[in-house]
Design a protein around this motif. Structure first.
Motif, PDB file in Angstrom:
ATOM      1  N   ALA A 220       0.807  -1.204  -0.026  1.00 35.33           N
ATOM      2  CA  ALA A 220       0.035  -0.051   0.030  1.00 35.33           C
ATOM      3  C   ALA A 220       0.744   1.188  -0.049  1.00 35.33           C
ATOM      4  N   VAL A 221       0.221   2.620  -0.241  1.00 41.85           N
ATOM      5  CA  VAL A 221       0.910   3.644  -0.421  1.00 41.85           C
ATOM      6  C   VAL A 221       0.407   4.578   0.651  1.00 41.85           C
ATOM      7  N   SER A 222       0.904   5.324   1.330  1.00 42.93           N
ATOM      8  CA  SER A 222       0.240   6.471   2.088  1.00 42.93           C
ATOM      9  C   SER A 222      -0.311   7.612   1.504  1.00 42.93           C
ATOM     10  N   ILE A 223      -1.489   8.130   1.786  1.00 36.47           N
ATOM     11  CA  ILE A 223      -1.909   9.193   1.279  1.00 36.47           C
ATOM     12  C   ILE A 223      -1.986  10.404   2.316  1.00 36.47           C
ATOM     13  N   ASN A 224      -1.584  11.739   1.892  1.00 34.87           N
ATOM     14  CA  ASN A 224      -1.758  13.103   2.620  1.00 34.87           C
ATOM     15  C   ASN A 224      -1.705  13.957   1.577  1.00 34.87           C
ATOM     16  N   LEU A 225      -2.870  14.629   1.398  1.00 35.74           N
ATOM     17  CA  LEU A 225      -3.111  15.585   0.480  1.00 35.74           C
ATOM     18  C   LEU A 225      -3.982  16.459   0.686  1.00 35.74           C
ATOM     19  N   GLU A 226      -3.771  18.057   0.616  1.00 41.58           N
ATOM     20  CA  GLU A 226      -4.671  19.095   1.219  1.00 41.58           C
ATOM     21  C   GLU A 226      -4.818  19.856  -0.094  1.00 41.58           C
ATOM     22  N   ARG A 227      -5.726  20.724  -0.045  1.00 41.53           N
ATOM     23  CA  ARG A 227      -6.372  21.697  -0.930  1.00 41.53           C
ATOM     24  C   ARG A 227      -7.251  22.912  -0.115  1.00 41.53           C
ATOM     25  N   GLU A 228      -6.809  24.123  -0.743  1.00 41.19           N
ATOM     26  CA  GLU A 228      -7.538  25.089   0.182  1.00 41.19           C
ATOM     27  C   GLU A 228      -8.848  25.360  -0.946  1.00 41.19           C
ATOM     28  N   THR A 229      -9.970  25.742  -0.496  1.00 37.43           N
ATOM     29  CA  THR A 229     -11.189  26.116  -1.119  1.00 37.43           C
ATOM     30  C   THR A 229     -11.809  27.216  -0.573  1.00 37.43           C
ATOM     31  N   PRO A 230     -12.806  27.723  -1.032  1.00 39.20           N
ATOM     32  CA  PRO A 230     -13.260  29.245  -0.845  1.00 39.20           C
ATOM     33  C   PRO A 230     -14.017  29.027   0.823  1.00 39.20           C
ATOM     34  N   SER A 231     -14.284  27.815   1.046  1.00 35.21           N
ATOM     35  CA  SER A 231     -15.074  27.795   2.401  1.00 35.21           C
ATOM     36  C   SER A 231     -14.088  26.996   3.497  1.00 35.21           C
ATOM     37  N   GLY A 232     -13.022  26.697   2.913  1.00 33.80           N
ATOM     38  CA  GLY A 232     -12.004  26.001   4.028  1.00 33.80           C
ATOM     39  C   GLY A 232     -11.015  25.129   3.420  1.00 33.80           C
ATOM     40  N   ARG A 233     -10.400  24.165   4.255  1.00 36.59           N
ATOM     41  CA  ARG A 233      -9.504  23.128   3.754  1.00 36.59           C
ATOM     42  C   ARG A 233     -10.199  22.024   3.481  1.00 36.59           C
ATOM     43  N   LEU A 234      -9.624  21.147   2.376  1.00 34.12           N
ATOM     44  CA  LEU A 234     -10.100  19.941   2.283  1.00 34.12           C
ATOM     45  C   LEU A 234      -8.662  19.027   2.406  1.00 34.12           C
ATOM     46  N   ARG A 235      -8.945  17.938   3.241  1.00 30.94           N
ATOM     47  CA  ARG A 235      -7.675  17.152   3.418  1.00 30.94           C
ATOM     48  C   ARG A 235      -8.212  15.680   3.294  1.00 30.94           C
ATOM     49  N   LEU A 236      -7.212  14.923   2.498  1.00 24.73           N
ATOM     50  CA  LEU A 236      -7.300  13.590   2.431  1.00 24.73           C
ATOM     51  C   LEU A 236      -6.167  12.844   2.783  1.00 24.73           C
ATOM     52  N   THR A 237      -6.498  11.787   4.046  1.00 21.90           N
ATOM     53  CA  THR A 237      -5.350  10.995   4.352  1.00 21.90           C
ATOM     54  C   THR A 237      -5.916   9.535   4.357  1.00 21.90           C
ATOM     55  N   GLY A 238      -4.842   8.594   4.769  1.00 21.32           N
ATOM     56  CA  GLY A 238      -5.109   7.019   4.733  1.00 21.32           C
ATOM     57  C   GLY A 238      -4.277   6.104   4.061  1.00 21.32           C
ATOM     58  N   VAL A 239      -4.592   5.375   3.864  1.00 17.80           N
ATOM     59  CA  VAL A 239      -4.017   4.062   2.865  1.00 17.80           C
ATOM     60  C   VAL A 239      -4.589   3.569   1.857  1.00 17.80           C
ATOM     61  N   ALA A 240      -3.922   3.270   0.720  1.00 17.97           N
ATOM     62  CA  ALA A 240      -4.492   3.008  -0.477  1.00 17.97           C
ATOM     63  C   ALA A 240      -3.639   1.705  -0.718  1.00 17.97           C
ATOM     64  N   GLY A 241      -4.266   0.572  -1.055  1.00 20.61           N
ATOM     65  CA  GLY A 241      -3.615  -0.651  -1.665  1.00 20.61           C
ATOM     66  C   GLY A 241      -3.074  -0.456  -3.044  1.00 20.61           C
ATOM     67  N   LEU A 242      -2.110  -1.191  -3.405  1.00 26.66           N
ATOM     68  CA  LEU A 242      -1.621  -1.294  -4.814  1.00 26.66           C
ATOM     69  C   LEU A 242      -2.727  -2.050  -5.591  1.00 26.66           C
ATOM     70  N   PRO A 243      -2.959  -1.539  -6.729  1.00 26.22           N
ATOM     71  CA  PRO A 243      -3.798  -2.305  -7.766  1.00 26.22           C
ATOM     72  C   PRO A 243      -3.384  -3.647  -7.750  1.00 26.22           C
ATOM     73  N   THR A 244      -2.599  -4.314  -7.648  1.00 25.31           N
ATOM     74  CA  THR A 244      -1.990  -5.628  -7.530  1.00 25.31           C
ATOM     75  C   THR A 244      -2.468  -6.423  -6.196  1.00 25.31           C
ATOM     76  N   TYR A 245      -2.783  -5.653  -5.328  1.00 24.25           N
ATOM     77  CA  TYR A 245      -3.438  -6.227  -3.939  1.00 24.25           C
ATOM     78  C   TYR A 245      -4.911  -5.790  -4.133  1.00 24.25           C
TER      79      TYR A 245
END
Length: 605
Positions: A220-245
C-alpha cells in the motif's frame, strides 16, 4: 370520523427504534460512538451470540451524574449540540434518540460515574419501563449493557439473522470505528474469545494494517493531500492498496468523512474512477480513506444512522479524491506485489537425498564427453532423458547472459540488471537485494499505455464524432434526469447530448473511439451507472478500455525473443514510468525473490 390522538411515549420510542436500531450492530454502533464522544481513552466491547443475547460497552470517558442519566434516557436530549447549529455538529452521535430507542426494545442497563463523584449510579430499563434506579460501584466512566434485544417485539425479532451473521455486522462496525480513532485503545470480545485488542497511539497505517490485513502494510501507499477551497481546507489521508493487491468484493473499502464512517456512493464511485485503468471491472481496491471537509460543506443529517452524507459540491470532492489517489499511486505504484505468491513458493521442492542413482539420472551425466559444445549437449540430453517414455522434449527456451559482476551504480536500479529470458516471456534480472522476474508483455503493455497518454491519445479518443443524423433515444424520465445533470461532464468525454422531451435524449455526437456503439445501449448503461455510483464512470471506463486495447496490440508479445540490451531497456523504462508495477488489468508486472528467500529454498538460512 376517526379521532386523532397522541401516541404513548413507549410506542413513540419503539417507532423511533425502528429507524435507529434495526439490528444489534446498529445499537452497538450508537453505544461505541457515545463512548468516543465522551472522550474515552479506552473502550471495551463484549457481545454474546452476535449481540442477540448481550451487548456491553465500557469506557473511561467523562461519565454522567444521575440527573444527566435520566435526561439521556429521554428522547431528543443530548449534550452534543451546544446550540441550534445542527449543520455544524462535530460529534458522531447527536440526535438524542439512540439510548431511549434502544431502552424501549431491550433490557437496558446504564451505569456511570463522573470524575468528581465518589460513587456511580445505575438505571435499568426493561423495554421502556424503569425497573431499577440506585447507586452502583464502578470505576470512572460509563458501562452500558443491552440484553434480550427485541425480546418483547417478536415481529422484529424474527427478522434478525443468525448469530453468525449478526456477529459479522457487529465486527464490521467496531472495526470501522476503531480505524477512525487510532488514538483510542479498543478491544472486542465475542463470547469467551477476544477478537482483537488495539493499543492507543498507533499511526493510521499501523491501525489499518492491523485491522484489515497485515500484508497490506507492504502492499500500500500512504495518502496525505491538502487543498484550499473558498469555504475552507480539504484534506485526504489514509492508506491505498496497490492495484495488484485487490479483492473480488468491495467490502474492504473503508471511507470516513470528518472521522465518521460512511457508505457513500459518490465516494465509492470516486475510488472506482481512480483505479479505473488499473483494475479489471470485477476486482476492487483495498483502502481506508479519511476525508476532512468544512462542516458547512457536508450534510450528515441525511439518515438517522448517519452513514450517508451529502456534499455541497460533490464534483469538487470527487475530483479531489480521484486526483489524491492517483497522485499517491503515481509515487509508489512502480512497486508490484512485493513477494511471490505463497502457494507458488510452496511448490518449490528440494531434491531428496538418494542412495542409488536412477537410470534416468545416469543417462544424462554418465559416459558424457564434456568437451563437446553446449548446444548439442543440451538437445541430446533432453532427448535421452525421455527415451523411456517415448516422448521427445523440445530444447529448453531459456537463454542466459554470461554471469558477470554487477556494474557500478547498479544499486540505483531497483529492478536490477537483466540476466536472461525464460520461456521467451519472462525476463530474469539480478538486483542488489534479490532476484527479479518480469512479465515482458504485461510490463510493456503498461509502458505503451502511458506513452499513448503522454502523446495525447486519450484526448484523441474523447474527440467528438458528430452523427450525420442526431439520434433520439427514449428512456425513462428518471434516467433522462440523471443524464441531463451529467451533460457537461459527458461533453468533456466527447458525448454530446440534449434533453428531447420528458422521456427522451438527443444524441448529437459520440466519442471518436465509440463511433460504432449503439447509442441507446450506451445511454442506458451510463444512466444505470449514474444511479449506482452517482457519476458517469462507465463512459470513461469504455474509453480507457479502448486505449488499453491499443496498448495491448502495440506491446511486446509473450514468446518474442529479446536480446540483453532490449531487456535492460525495458527494465530502465519501467523504473521511470508511473504505475509500471501492474498491467492495465491490475496484475503484477514483476515479482522479487529476496536473497534470504533464495537461501531458504536451499536450506542455507
Amino acid at each position: 370520523m376517526p379521532q386523532i390522538r397522541r401516541l404513548p411515549e413507549a410506542l413513540v420510542n419503539r417507532i423511533a427504534a425502528g429507524e435507529v436500531v434495526e439490528r444489534p450492530a446498529a445499537a452497538l454502533k450508537e453505544l461505541v460512538e457515545n463512548s468516543i464522544d465522551s472522550g474515552a481513552a479506552r473502550i471495551t466491547v463484549k457481545i454474546i451470540d452476535g449481540g442477540l443475547t448481550r451487548i456491553e460497552v465500557t469506557d473511561d470517558g467523562c461519565g454522567m451524574s444521575p440527573e444527566q442519566m435520566a435526561l439521556a434516557l429521554e428522547r431528543h436530549a443530548t449534550s452534543k449540540l451546544p446550540d441550534e447549529a445542527i449543520e455544524q455538529v462535530s460529534t458522531l452521535g447527536f440526535r438524542g434518540e439512540a439510548l431511549p430507542s434502544i431502552a424501549s426494545v431491550a433490557r437496558f442497563t446504564l451505569e456511570s460515574r463522573p470524575k468528581d463523584a465518589k460513587q456511580g449510579w445505575r438505571k435499568v430499563t426493561d423495554h421502556g419501563e424503569l425497573v431499577e434506579d440506585g447507586p452502583a460501584a464502578l470505576p470512572l466512566g460509563t458501562r452500558v449493557r443491552v440484553e434480550n434485544l427485541f425480546g418483547k417485539v417478536p415481529a422484529r425479532r424474527k427478522f434478525l439473522r443468525t448469530a453468525r451473521s449478526e456477529y459479522g455486522a457487529c465486527l464490521d462496525v467496531v472495526r470501522r470505528l476503531a480505524m477512525a480513532r487510532s488514538d483510542i485503545a479498543i478491544s472486542f470480545e465475542h463470547g469467551d474469545r477476544r477478537v482483537f485488542s488495539l493499543q492507543a497511539g498507533e499511526t493510521i497505517e499501523m491501525r489499518v494494517a492491523e485491522i484489515v490485513a497485515r500484508e497490506l502494510a507492504n502492499n500500500a501507499v500512504s495518502i496525505n493531500l491538502e487543498r484550499e477551497t473558498p469555504s475552507g481546507r480539504l484534506r485526504l489521508t489514509g492508506v491505498a492498496g496497490l492495484p495488484t493487491y485487490n479483492r473480488g468484493v468491495a467490502d474492504h473499502q473503508y471511507l470516513f468523512v470528518n472521522g465518521r464512517p460512511v457508505k457513500d456512493r459518490l465516494l465509492t464511485g470516486a475510488v472506482r474512477g481512480a483505479y479505473a485503468d488499473m483494475l479489471a471491472r470485477d476486482r476492487h481496491a483495498v483502502l481506508a480513506l479519511f476525508l476532512e471537509i468544512p462542516a458547512e460543506d457536508v450534510d450528515v443529517n441525511v439518515h438517522p444512522a448517519k452513514t450517508e452524507v451529502r456534499f455541497r459540491d460533490s464534483q469538487a470532492v470527487r475530483g479531489f479524491i480521484v486526483s489524491g489517489l492517483r497522485k499517491a499511486l503515481g509515487t509508489g505504484d512502480r512497486r508490484s506485489a512485493q513477494s511471490p505468491d505463497a502457494a507458488a513458493m510452496g511448490r518449490w521442492q528440494s531434491e531428496p537425498a538418494r542412495e542409488e542413482v536412477s537410470p534416468a539420472f545416469r543417462s544424462i551425466f554418465e559416459g558424457r564427453d564434456w568437451a563437446q559444445s553446449r548446444p548439442s549437449y543440451v538437445a541430446e540430453s533432453a532427448r535421452e532423458y525421455n527415451a523411456q517414455t517415448g516422448e521427445v522434449l523440445a530444447a529448453p527456451q531459456g537463454r542466459a547472459e554470461m554471469a558477470e559482476p554487477l556494474p557500478k551504480g547498479s544499486e540505483e536500479f531497483p529492478l536490477g540488471i537483466a540476466r536472461g529470458q525464460v520461456a521467451n516471456t519472462y525476463v530474469v534480472a539480478e538486483a542488489a537485494d534479490g532476484l527479479v522476474i518480469v512479465d515482458q508483455h504485461a510490463a510493456h503493455e503498461r509502458l505503451v499505455l502511458e506513452r499513448l497518454r503522454a502523446a495525447g491519445a486519450e484526448d484523441a479518443l474523447k474527440r467528438s464524432q458528430a452523427l450525420l443524423m442526431p439520434e433520439v433515444v427514449e428512456l425513462e424520465e428518471v434516467d433522462c434526469d440523471r443524464l441531463e445533470e451529467g451533460i457537461p461532464k459527458m461533453a468533456e468525454l466527447g458525448l454530446v447530448l440534449e434533453r428531447f422531451g420528458p422521456d427522451a435524449m438527443l444524441v448529437r455526437a459520440v466519442p471518436h473511439a465509440l463511433g460504432k456503439a449503439n447509442p441507446h445501449k450506451l445511454l442506458q448503461d451510463i444512466a444505470d451507472d449514474i444511479a449506482k455510483h452517482g457519476d458517469a464512470i462507465l463512459l470513461g471506463e469504455k474509453l480507457d478500455l479502448v486505449l488499453a486495447t491499443m496498448a495491448c496490440h502495440g506491446s511486446v508479445r509473450a514468446g518474442r525473443v529479446l536480446n540483453v540490451a532490449e531487456m535492460n531497456a525495458l527494465l530502465r523504462e519501467m523504473e521511470r514510468t508511473p504505475r509500471s508495477g501492474q498491467c492495465n488489468h491490475g496484475r503484477p508486472t514483476w515479482v522479487k525473490l529476496s536473497m534470504d528467500d533464495v537461501e531458504k529454498l536451499f536450506g542455507r538460512h
